[in-house]
Design an enzyme around this catalytic site. Structure first.
Site, PDB file in Angstrom:
ATOM      1  N   LYS A  35       0.852  -1.204   0.000  1.00  0.00           N
ATOM      2  CA  LYS A  35       0.000   0.000   0.000  1.00  0.00           C
ATOM      3  C   LYS A  35       0.888   1.254   0.000  1.00  0.00           C
ATOM      4  O   LYS A  35       2.098   1.165   0.255  1.00  0.00           O
ATOM      5  CB  LYS A  35      -0.912  -0.031   1.223  1.00  0.00           C
ATOM      6  CG  LYS A  35      -0.177   0.026   2.552  1.00  0.00           C
ATOM      7  CD  LYS A  35      -1.128  -0.208   3.717  1.00  0.00           C
ATOM      8  CE  LYS A  35      -0.382  -0.222   5.040  1.00  0.00           C
ATOM      9  NZ  LYS A  35      -1.234  -0.660   6.154  1.00  0.00           N
ATOM     10  N   TYR A 253      17.519  29.596   9.335  1.00  0.00           N
ATOM     11  CA  TYR A 253      16.347  30.330   9.816  1.00  0.00           C
ATOM     12  C   TYR A 253      16.240  30.264  11.333  1.00  0.00           C
ATOM     13  O   TYR A 253      16.449  29.208  11.930  1.00  0.00           O
ATOM     14  CB  TYR A 253      15.068  29.744   9.213  1.00  0.00           C
ATOM     15  CG  TYR A 253      14.933  30.013   7.728  1.00  0.00           C
ATOM     16  CD1 TYR A 253      14.844  31.313   7.247  1.00  0.00           C
ATOM     17  CD2 TYR A 253      14.887  28.961   6.829  1.00  0.00           C
ATOM     18  CE1 TYR A 253      14.707  31.552   5.891  1.00  0.00           C
ATOM     19  CE2 TYR A 253      14.742  29.187   5.466  1.00  0.00           C
ATOM     20  CZ  TYR A 253      14.657  30.494   5.002  1.00  0.00           C
ATOM     21  OH  TYR A 253      14.522  30.723   3.671  1.00  0.00           O
TER      22      TYR A 253
HETATM   23  C1  LIG Z   1      -0.483  -1.734   6.709  1.00  0.00           C
HETATM   24  C2  LIG Z   1      -1.066  -3.014   7.143  1.00  0.00           C
HETATM   25  C3  LIG Z   1      -0.228  -4.096   7.417  1.00  0.00           C
HETATM   26  C4  LIG Z   1       1.283  -4.004   7.422  1.00  0.00           C
HETATM   27  O1  LIG Z   1       1.712  -3.423   8.626  1.00  0.00           O
HETATM   28  P1  LIG Z   1       3.261  -3.342   8.981  1.00  0.00           P
HETATM   29  O2  LIG Z   1       3.287  -2.791  10.344  1.00  0.00           O
HETATM   30  O3  LIG Z   1       3.862  -2.393   7.984  1.00  0.00           O
HETATM   31  O4  LIG Z   1       3.807  -4.696   8.853  1.00  0.00           O
HETATM   32  C5  LIG Z   1      -0.824  -5.303   7.716  1.00  0.00           C
HETATM   33  N1  LIG Z   1      -2.169  -5.430   7.764  1.00  0.00           N
HETATM   34  C6  LIG Z   1      -2.994  -4.393   7.523  1.00  0.00           C
HETATM   35  C7  LIG Z   1      -4.464  -4.593   7.605  1.00  0.00           C
HETATM   36  C8  LIG Z   1      -2.480  -3.151   7.207  1.00  0.00           C
HETATM   37  O5  LIG Z   1      -3.295  -2.131   6.975  1.00  0.00           O
END
Ligand SMILES: *Cc1c(COP(=O)(O)O)cnc(C)c1O
Length: 364
Positions: A35, A253
């Site tokens: 994702k 800054y």
């Molecule tokens: C993002 C996600 C994961 C992966 O999580 P990590 O902590 O990056 O391993 C697994 N299951 C779901 C439902 C997620 O949304």
């Protein structure tokens, strides 16, 4: 000449990290979670290193299309399921598996016309309180789904809130098991933290994200090296100027850094508009020519300034590693930089800006 900043995606690190996950949970199949454009690495760029996974899981339908466009014919799971009825048409067309987490999604399925029934993952809210059916309504949802001609196999899925911390997973596992005991179907429960910290959990499909990108899910309790993970991304830039500060001179800054002694600094072609966090302050680690030194002063849009007192040979054109691996083999974990910014490695890798050019460091 393009501005001297570059993100490098390491195919070899993906291969290594995937193998590391498999060692931890040898009996499980592995979804690589891609994702958010493969956590900022780029789905297309990560694909070569991750195609050894058993499936890909993600949220965006257009990302699912991109995975299919790469020629991937194996499982693809939509972790949040569909958002509107016509998404189901894409699921049918591309053979996507999808999570079902609310009754509205069952309604959509029941109205969907498809030749091929769908494989779905019925989600339980076992304590996270984001998505999923409450344990007491889970069975009703399962029965409803099971009666639909649009549905083929039903698998069972839940997500942990505390797999990375002291609270752990026991309570949620108990809730999930009690409510699913006599239900058939494959189970998917473990994210990266559960995969590494609770490898004994039975999860037919594990869903590691951050681990395959080589960052520790439970930093600072453990670092990536502890888990045997390698960074899948290096963010590097070059020094574009140097300054010799006198005692009392300030930098950047707000004059937030004041030299307490003469100090040579380097100006680096990386700023918050590249995704380097503005919350990093003086002291944040950085590698110059592979030598560990520190940020001084405020992060600006296009530049940061770094202490060169231990790297006297550094000059315009010298390599600076913001995170990942330096050319001399030294490494700086994204988790350390994230901590200095009060956040986690996840956020930094997802936030690398589109203006940063990216190359894939392929396996020869
Ligand atoms: C993002 C996600 C994961 C992966 O999580 P990590 O902590 O990056 O391993 C697994 N299951 C779901 C439902 C997620 O949304």
């Amino acid at each position: 000449m393009p501005r001297p900043i570059l993100a490098t995606v390491h195919t070899e690190a993906f291969l290594h990290n995937l193998e590391r996950v498999r060692q931890s949970v040898a009996d499980s199949r592995v979804w690589a979670v891609v994702k958010a454009n493969a956590y900022g690495h780029g789905i297309e760029r990560a694909f070569e290193g991750l195609r050894g996974a058993d499936g890909f899981s993600l949220l965006d339908l257009n990302e699912a299309e991109r995975v299919r466009a790469l020629g991937w014919r194996g499982p693809v799971l939509l972790l949040e399921g569909v958002f509107e009825p016509r998404d189901l048409e894409l699921c049918s067309r591309l053979g996507l598996w999808h999570t079902v987490h609310c009754s509205e999604q069952i309604d959509m399925l029941s109205a969907h016309k498809t030749q091929v029934p769908h494989r779905v993952f019925l989600k339980m809210n076992s304590g996270m309180n984001r998505l999923g059916f409450a344990p007491q309504s889970y069975r009703t949802a399962w029965t409803r789904l099971n009666a639909l001609p649009q549905v083929d196999e039903i698998s069972l899925i839940t997500h942990f809130s505390d797999a990375d911390g002291p609270k752990g997973v026991d309570e949620q596992v108990k809730v999930f098991q009690a409510a699913t005991e006599d239900l058939p179907g494959e189970r998917s429960i473990s994210n990266s933290a559960a995969t590494l910290r609770h490898p004994g959990l039975k999860s037919d499909w594990v869903r590691p994200g951050i681990a395959v990108y080589g960052s520790a899910p439970d930093y600072p309790e453990h670092d990536a090296a502890h888990w045997g993970l390698q960074p899948a991304m290096t963010l590097s830039a070059k020094i574009i100027a140097t300054q010799d500060l006198r005692t009392g001179d300030t930098v950047g800054y707000g004059s937030s850094f004041v030299a307490s002694a003469p100090l040579r600094i380097g100006v680096v072609a990386c700023g918050y508009a590249d995704g380097y966090p503005r919350h990093c302050t003086t002291g944040t680690p950085v590698l110059v020519n592979g030598v560990r030194t520190r940020l001084v002063g405020r992060v600006s849009m296009d530049m940061i300034t770094v202490d060169l007192s231990h790297v006297p040979q550094a000059t315009v054109g010298t390599e600076v590693t913001l995170w990942g691996r330096a050319r001399n083999g030294a490494s700086l974990s994204i988790d350390e930089v994230a901590k200095a910014a009060g956040t986690v490695g996840y956020e930094l890798m997802c936030a690398v800006a589109p203006r940063v050019p990216v190359v894939v460091d392929a396996v020869c």
